[in-house]
Design an enzyme around this catalytic site. Structure first.
Site, PDB file in Angstrom:
ATOM      1  N   GLY A 197    -103.410  -7.729  10.571  1.00  0.00           N
ATOM      2  CA  GLY A 197    -104.415  -7.730  11.384  1.00  0.00           C
ATOM      3  C   GLY A 197    -104.163  -7.211  12.803  1.00  0.00           C
ATOM      4  O   GLY A 197    -104.596  -6.230  13.012  1.00  0.00           O
ATOM      5  N   ASP A 215     -92.676  -7.395   7.594  1.00  0.00           N
ATOM      6  CA  ASP A 215     -93.448  -8.336   6.934  1.00  0.00           C
ATOM      7  C   ASP A 215     -93.146  -8.464   5.560  1.00  0.00           C
ATOM      8  O   ASP A 215     -92.448  -7.593   4.707  1.00  0.00           O
ATOM      9  CB  ASP A 215     -95.030  -7.439   6.837  1.00  0.00           C
ATOM     10  N   ASN A 237    -107.363  -8.385   2.773  1.00  0.00           N
ATOM     11  CA  ASN A 237    -106.760  -7.911   3.990  1.00  0.00           C
ATOM     12  C   ASN A 237    -107.580  -6.716   4.553  1.00  0.00           C
ATOM     13  O   ASN A 237    -107.293  -6.390   5.803  1.00  0.00           O
ATOM     14  CB  ASN A 237    -105.076  -7.338   3.702  1.00  0.00           C
ATOM     15  N   LEU A 238    -108.203  -5.998   3.529  1.00  0.00           N
ATOM     16  CA  LEU A 238    -108.803  -4.719   3.901  1.00  0.00           C
ATOM     17  C   LEU A 238    -109.798  -4.845   5.002  1.00  0.00           C
ATOM     18  O   LEU A 238    -110.045  -3.741   5.552  1.00  0.00           O
ATOM     19  CB  LEU A 238    -109.004  -4.127   2.759  1.00  0.00           C
ATOM     20  N   GLN A 239    -110.431  -6.053   5.150  1.00  0.00           N
ATOM     21  CA  GLN A 239    -111.499  -6.180   5.971  1.00  0.00           C
ATOM     22  C   GLN A 239    -110.656  -6.102   7.601  1.00  0.00           C
ATOM     23  O   GLN A 239    -111.655  -5.672   8.367  1.00  0.00           O
ATOM     24  CB  GLN A 239    -112.168  -7.624   5.895  1.00  0.00           C
ATOM     25  N   ARG A 240    -109.648  -6.165   7.762  1.00  0.00           N
ATOM     26  CA  ARG A 240    -109.162  -6.018   9.108  1.00  0.00           C
ATOM     27  C   ARG A 240    -107.898  -5.309   9.243  1.00  0.00           C
ATOM     28  O   ARG A 240    -107.437  -4.888  10.391  1.00  0.00           O
ATOM     29  CB  ARG A 240    -108.985  -7.428   9.877  1.00  0.00           C
ATOM     30  N   LYS A 270     -96.312  -4.549   2.099  1.00  0.00           N
ATOM     31  CA  LYS A 270     -97.020  -4.253   3.378  1.00  0.00           C
ATOM     32  C   LYS A 270     -96.021  -3.385   4.107  1.00  0.00           C
ATOM     33  O   LYS A 270     -96.542  -2.299   4.769  1.00  0.00           O
ATOM     34  CB  LYS A 270     -97.563  -5.457   4.255  1.00  0.00           C
ATOM     35  N   ASP A 282     -99.210 -14.539  11.622  1.00  0.00           N
ATOM     36  CA  ASP A 282    -100.164 -15.457  11.758  1.00  0.00           C
ATOM     37  C   ASP A 282     -99.641 -16.729  11.436  1.00  0.00           C
ATOM     38  O   ASP A 282    -100.571 -17.638  11.097  1.00  0.00           O
ATOM     39  CB  ASP A 282    -101.130 -15.057  10.722  1.00  0.00           C
ATOM     40  N   CYS A 298    -106.709 -18.155   8.835  1.00  0.00           N
ATOM     41  CA  CYS A 298    -107.762 -17.182   8.774  1.00  0.00           C
ATOM     42  C   CYS A 298    -108.579 -17.588   7.487  1.00  0.00           C
ATOM     43  O   CYS A 298    -109.880 -17.259   7.305  1.00  0.00           O
ATOM     44  CB  CYS A 298    -107.344 -15.797   8.892  1.00  0.00           C
ATOM     45  N   CYS A 302    -100.902 -19.982  -8.019  1.00  0.00           N
ATOM     46  CA  CYS A 302    -101.501 -19.480  -6.761  1.00  0.00           C
ATOM     47  C   CYS A 302    -102.042 -18.178  -7.502  1.00  0.00           C
ATOM     48  O   CYS A 302    -101.982 -18.004  -8.670  1.00  0.00           O
ATOM     49  CB  CYS A 302    -100.839 -19.143  -5.397  1.00  0.00           C
TER      50      CYS A 302
END
Length: 374
Positions: free
Chosen positions: A40, A61, A69-72, A85, A129, A186, A333
């Protein structure tokens, strides 16, 4: 480093600024900046640094692009889901500015590699993060004499500060004690997407000022931003004489791995089980299987395997949970990244029969239960 005719055209708006000009643009071209965390914060910071003409950009990364992730994380598009990434960031930044040298570091930063990686750069931007990574980055910058621009975001609020070797306090002067796990992630608490854009752009601004030697960087100043009220506040702080890394009698003289770090060798030793193999074992009689889902609570609530226990990875990293000692423990996961680390940590903690669901619940959905909501 003289500017080419195409660079003179590209950076014409910089060249008209007296504070930049041709000499300043040449400084940007010669600069080497490492962005730690291509998420982000790292996305807008890297985009603006690339557009500004920073000659060498490193993108560090170890993660892969997830749909959430695409929201930010504006470096990526929907087609990038599942891709590494750092590599995707390199491709996007090179497409934006082909004149640059963009280096992808698809790895997790640790005490063993931090010196080798940092040696190739003049300035660090920390957009990680994880609190523990921020301390590792700060300590390495102090020890190796590297400037650092650090930022963090949470829900609707963000903060930023700058460290300049020999010119002011470091991150540990402001926050002496690591508070890993005290704030929700987050994924747990949420974050306003555009908040990352504001703070990441501030980081890019600070980096450019440091490279050019203009303006007043956030040295000894913590800048906070409240997006809901649209308020900026500034808090001054000084260097602590008792700081563990930059104080008069430092106790940290070499970088230290953050809690829960696993080496590549440990990860390679993890034993895996396929979705079909797990389904067979779950259907067999007399086998004690402990299913541990290491996703965040909201992910677990959306859909999980029957009888699975939800223990988020962060709790395992911080050793805040007692793992089962009897029978076989299967960690899972969404895609297998987090469960791989959880399994390695479990083995380190003494769990002998620990397995990782290979490919995660996505593999389970594809091979066993197509109706599983994720």
């Amino acid at each position: 480093m003289a500017l080419s005719p195409s660079e003179l055209r590209r950076y014409s708006r910089h060249l008209t600024l007296a504070e930049v000009g041709a000499a300043g643009q040449e400084k940007l071209k010669a600069a080497r900046v490492l962005v730690i965390g291509a998420g982000g914060l790292g996305s807008p910071a890297a985009l603006y640094l690339a557009a500004a003409g920073v000659g060498t950009l490193g993108m560090l990364d170890h993660d892969h692009v997830d749909e959430s992730n695409l929201q930010r994380q504006v470096l990526y598009v929907t087609a990038d889901i599942g891709a590494p990434k750092a590599e995707r960031a390199r491709e996007r930044l090179t497409a934006l500015n082909p004149e640059l040298r963009v280096i992808a570091h698809q790895t997790e930063l640790c005490a063993a590699n931090v010196q080798a990686i940092f040696s190739g750069y003049d300035l660090m931007i920390d957009g990680s993060d994880r609190i523990s990574t921020r301390y590792l980055v700060n300590d390495a910058c102090v020890l190796y004499g590297k400037p650092l621009v650090s930022a963090a975001i949470h829900r609707f609020e963000g903060q930023a500060m700058t460290y300049q070797p020999g010119a002011g306090p470091c991150y540990r002067c402001l926050f002496p004690q690591m508070a890993e796990g005290l704030l929700p992630s987050c994924a747990e608490a949420g974050v306003l997407g555009v908040l990352a854009g504001v703070l990441g752009t501030i980081q890019a601004t600070e980096a450019i000022k440091l490279i050019l030697g203009v303006g007043a960087p956030l040295i000894g100043r913590l800048l906070t931003y409240d997006a809901l009220e649209l308020h900026f506040h500034e808090y001054h702080f000084g260097r602590r004489t008792d700081c563990a890394v930059c104080g008069e009698h430092p106790t940290i003289t070499a970088p230290q791995d953050p809690p829960g770090f696993c080496s590549l060798e440990e990860l390679q030793r993890v034993r895996r089980i396929s979705a079909s193999q797990l389904a067979q074992r779950l259907g067999a009689q007399g086998q004690l299987l402990n299913l541990i889902d290491v996703r965040e609570p909201d992910e677990f609530a959306a859909g999980h395997l029957p009888h699975a226990l939800n223990i988020p990875l962060a709790r395992i990293e911080q050793q805040r949970v007692q793992l089962p000692r009897e029978g076989t423990v299967v960690f899972m996961c969404r895609s297998g990244v987090r469960s791989l680390k959880a399994c390695a940590l479990a083995r380190r903690a003494g769990v002998q029969e620990a397995l990782q669901l290979e490919g995660g619940l996505l593999a389970w959905k594809a091979a066993v239960q197509s109706s599983l909501p994720l």
